[in-house]
Design an enzyme around this catalytic site. Sequence first.
Site, PDB file in Angstrom:
ATOM      1  N   LYS A  89       0.917  -1.120   0.048  1.00 55.83           N
ATOM      2  CA  LYS A  89      -0.151   0.017  -0.080  1.00 55.83           C
ATOM      3  C   LYS A  89       1.056   1.373   0.107  1.00 55.83           C
ATOM      4  O   LYS A  89       1.433   1.471   0.702  1.00 55.83           O
ATOM      5  CB  LYS A  89      -0.995  -0.099   1.118  1.00 55.83           C
ATOM      6  CG  LYS A  89      -2.064   0.849   1.033  1.00 55.83           C
ATOM      7  CD  LYS A  89      -1.792   2.107   1.829  1.00 55.83           C
ATOM      8  CE  LYS A  89      -1.820   3.208   2.219  1.00 55.83           C
ATOM      9  NZ  LYS A  89      -1.723   4.341   1.396  1.00 55.83           N
ATOM     10  N   GLU A 109       8.492   1.225  11.993  1.00 61.97           N
ATOM     11  CA  GLU A 109       9.458   1.877  11.628  1.00 61.97           C
ATOM     12  C   GLU A 109       9.124   3.248  11.637  1.00 61.97           C
ATOM     13  O   GLU A 109       8.384   3.937  10.973  1.00 61.97           O
ATOM     14  CB  GLU A 109      10.201   1.745  10.256  1.00 61.97           C
ATOM     15  CG  GLU A 109      10.688   0.357  10.212  1.00 61.97           C
ATOM     16  CD  GLU A 109      12.004  -0.274  10.892  1.00 61.97           C
ATOM     17  OE1 GLU A 109      12.433   0.792  11.344  1.00 61.97           O
ATOM     18  OE2 GLU A 109      12.301  -1.342  11.157  1.00 61.97           O
ATOM     19  N   CYS A 115      13.604  10.381   8.105  1.00 62.50           N
ATOM     20  CA  CYS A 115      13.384   9.943   9.681  1.00 62.50           C
ATOM     21  C   CYS A 115      14.631  10.092  10.558  1.00 62.50           C
ATOM     22  O   CYS A 115      14.406  10.337  11.797  1.00 62.50           O
ATOM     23  CB  CYS A 115      12.847   8.569   9.472  1.00 62.50           C
ATOM     24  SG  CYS A 115      13.698   7.268   8.576  1.00 62.50           S
ATOM     25  N   GLU A 130       9.117  15.679  16.212  1.00 61.44           N
ATOM     26  CA  GLU A 130       9.611  15.561  14.917  1.00 61.44           C
ATOM     27  C   GLU A 130       9.050  16.627  13.738  1.00 61.44           C
ATOM     28  O   GLU A 130       7.755  16.602  13.679  1.00 61.44           O
ATOM     29  CB  GLU A 130       9.188  14.236  14.198  1.00 61.44           C
ATOM     30  CG  GLU A 130       9.903  13.745  13.098  1.00 61.44           C
ATOM     31  CD  GLU A 130       9.652  12.570  12.429  1.00 61.44           C
ATOM     32  OE1 GLU A 130       8.494  12.017  12.575  1.00 61.44           O
ATOM     33  OE2 GLU A 130      10.386  11.633  11.992  1.00 61.44           O
TER      34      GLU A 130
HETATM   35  P1  NAD Z   1       2.134   8.345   7.766  1.00 59.38           P
HETATM   36  O1  NAD Z   1       2.043   7.606   9.139  1.00 59.38           O
HETATM   37  O2  NAD Z   1       1.150   9.487   7.704  1.00 59.38           O
HETATM   38  O3  NAD Z   1       1.813   7.460   6.816  1.00 59.38           O
HETATM   39  C1  NAD Z   1       2.394   6.268   6.265  1.00 59.38           C
HETATM   40  C2  NAD Z   1       1.831   5.295   5.720  1.00 59.38           C
HETATM   41  O4  NAD Z   1       0.571   4.846   6.514  1.00 59.38           O
HETATM   42  C3  NAD Z   1       1.014   5.871   4.288  1.00 59.38           C
HETATM   43  O5  NAD Z   1       0.970   5.031   3.305  1.00 59.38           O
HETATM   44  C4  NAD Z   1      -0.277   5.996   4.752  1.00 59.38           C
HETATM   45  O6  NAD Z   1      -1.185   5.968   3.865  1.00 59.38           O
HETATM   46  C5  NAD Z   1      -0.746   5.023   5.695  1.00 59.38           C
HETATM   47  N1  NAD Z   1      -1.671   5.055   6.775  1.00 59.38           N
HETATM   48  C6  NAD Z   1      -2.285   6.193   7.154  1.00 59.38           C
HETATM   49  N2  NAD Z   1      -3.224   6.149   8.168  1.00 59.38           N
HETATM   50  C7  NAD Z   1      -3.148   4.715   8.177  1.00 59.38           C
HETATM   51  C8  NAD Z   1      -4.005   3.767   9.209  1.00 59.38           C
HETATM   52  N3  NAD Z   1      -5.004   4.186   9.975  1.00 59.38           N
HETATM   53  N4  NAD Z   1      -3.759   2.569   9.004  1.00 59.38           N
HETATM   54  C9  NAD Z   1      -2.708   2.140   8.351  1.00 59.38           C
HETATM   55  N5  NAD Z   1      -1.941   2.709   7.197  1.00 59.38           N
HETATM   56  C10 NAD Z   1      -2.252   4.118   7.329  1.00 59.38           C
HETATM   57  O7  NAD Z   1       3.542   9.082   7.570  1.00 59.38           O
HETATM   58  P2  NAD Z   1       4.048   9.725   6.345  1.00 59.38           P
HETATM   59  O8  NAD Z   1       3.688  11.209   6.780  1.00 59.38           O
HETATM   60  O9  NAD Z   1       3.742   9.164   4.867  1.00 59.38           O
HETATM   61  O10 NAD Z   1       5.638   9.625   6.459  1.00 59.38           O
HETATM   62  C11 NAD Z   1       6.288  10.437   7.518  1.00 59.38           C
HETATM   63  C12 NAD Z   1       6.690   9.709   8.703  1.00 59.38           C
HETATM   64  O11 NAD Z   1       7.333   8.478   8.340  1.00 59.38           O
HETATM   65  C13 NAD Z   1       7.753  10.355   9.606  1.00 59.38           C
HETATM   66  O12 NAD Z   1       7.180  10.224  10.894  1.00 59.38           O
HETATM   67  C14 NAD Z   1       8.961   9.682   9.391  1.00 59.38           C
HETATM   68  O13 NAD Z   1       9.938   9.820  10.474  1.00 59.38           O
HETATM   69  C15 NAD Z   1       8.593   8.503   9.314  1.00 59.38           C
HETATM   70  N6  NAD Z   1       9.964   7.379   8.701  1.00 59.38           N
HETATM   71  C16 NAD Z   1      10.251   6.557   9.521  1.00 59.38           C
HETATM   72  C17 NAD Z   1      11.478   5.788   8.996  1.00 59.38           C
HETATM   73  C18 NAD Z   1      11.861   4.804   9.617  1.00 59.38           C
HETATM   74  O14 NAD Z   1      12.611   3.736   9.078  1.00 59.38           O
HETATM   75  N7  NAD Z   1      12.054   4.518  10.839  1.00 59.38           N
HETATM   76  C19 NAD Z   1      11.612   6.020   7.558  1.00 59.38           C
HETATM   77  C20 NAD Z   1      10.913   6.973   6.773  1.00 59.38           C
HETATM   78  C21 NAD Z   1       9.993   7.517   7.410  1.00 59.38           C
END
Ligand code: NAD
Length: 473
Positions: free
Chosen positions: A170, A245, A279, A377
């Site tokens: 997804k 993650e 991240c 963050e």
């Molecule tokens: P997000 O949590 O908003 O979304 C991530 C994914 O989850 C998207 O595909 C989104 O559509 C999906 N999603 C949203 N709500 C959901 C739900 N209720 N159930 C299941 N899936 C759902 O994050 P973002 O804004 O896309 O990305 C930024 C975040 O990702 C930052 O916090 C960043 O630190 C983190 N990140 C972490 C790592 C790591 O390896 N630790 C790497 C990259 C990014």
Amino acid sequence: MRNYTQFYIDGQWVDPIAPRTAQVVNPATEEVSGTISLGSAVDVDKAVAAARRAFATFGETSAKERLDLLEAILAEYLKRETELGEAVSEEMGAPMSLACGFHTLLGKGHLSTAIEVLKDFKFEEQRGVTMIRKEPIGVCGLITPWNWPMNQTCVKIFPALAAGCTMILKPPQLAPYSAQILAEILHDAGVPAGVFNMVQGKGSEIGTALSTHEDVDMISFTGSEPVGVQIQKDAADTVKRVGLELGGKSAWIVLDDASLATNVAAATGGMMGNSGQTCSAGSRLLVPNARMDDAIAAATEAANGVTVGDPKGNFAMGPVVSKSQYEIIQGYIEKGLEEGAKLIAGGLGKPDGLDKGYYVKPTVFVGTNHMVIAREEIFGPVLVIIGYDDVDHAVEIANDSNFGLGGYVSGEDLDAARAVSRRMRTGAIWVNGGFDFHAPFGGYKRSGNGREWGEHGFAEYLETKSVVGWNQA
Ligand code: NAD
């Protein structure tokens, strides 16, 4: 204009069961760059059923068969690398040099690393009378963010394939294009029907349908902390494994014997890379209080030297991903000013001459670790410099965070730098830089519970079985 309105399910491109589309906006122009379909739970059911059917045979394939498949995928990936980079740049605004450089290199790196690891991976180990077998966990739901699209999809798909799992990806709604091309690559490489499936759509619909699904065995999620928490709750009723993650607020400690100018410039430039949307970015820069004036001078010069502009041009930094992300970042800059942090570069508003596009000024504050800008963050090009008195104080500040994803230590005396790295409560630390595709990556505390990259990344997708009596004593 890109028109990606079909999903990839059971080896075919198919229309969504209930047609519904969404427009994708180019963050550099604020104009619509294409259309995707938004799926629903019934599309997920269809994809999960295909993945379950495929698991019956793919889960039984030999490591050699999967190795051949990964090598075929690598050949296809190499043919379309530039196309992938262009898609990344268009969907999330990375400068072309970065999108066609490090972004696609990360995807290729995870693929090549999965191949290397699989060549020597021991799926069976005999201990006394017992055979300990590592078996694929089954059908996996892979949910990814938009900030490093190729990194996040590839770091999940290839270890999962190497382990013998089947999956449903997804992709993020904000950055859906590169995942679509990746699905075409997997198809062209001959990935068997049902092994890889992709459904686009909203997290609250497609993500939730995967997390709560009776027939999904595990979820690998990369994204924000609140969504990670929700996924764990949603997955609890079916007792699935959840690899998380999540976010970070990583500290970069410049030790007293390090070259201040070089390291402060590197940390500042690093923070602005990918528009601060990384991240593990070193968003808290810790420098000795006694050398704060020099640190301020170096950081100001470095931040002011970061060129910002059109991803197609020759600029170091493009826009941030969306209007809402732009506004969130502006809110944090405002908060920093309200809290009394000292602004030494950048600030509110768009850089001169960039009225269209979600461009943010490379911004540096000097503040304290108690300020909101040092605790939450921001996920934008905003660095906070914090002074420390001695090494103990530096470690205390670094560890005083809800997050524990990355960490950086710069110092001439390697033993001293290593000692500091041992005391930092985070999952990944870089001592004087370096890069390693085999180094496990993941967080302590609220940065998550999973470990990806290299051999450790395989463990997420494997179950452990004991067969006692394999050898009769
Ligand atoms: P997000 O949590 O908003 O979304 C991530 C994914 O989850 C998207 O595909 C989104 O559509 C999906 N999603 C949203 N709500 C959901 C739900 N209720 N159930 C299941 N899936 C759902 O994050 P973002 O804004 O896309 O990305 C930024 C975040 O990702 C930052 O916090 C960043 O630190 C983190 N990140 C972490 C790592 C790591 O390896 N630790 C790497 C990259 C990014």
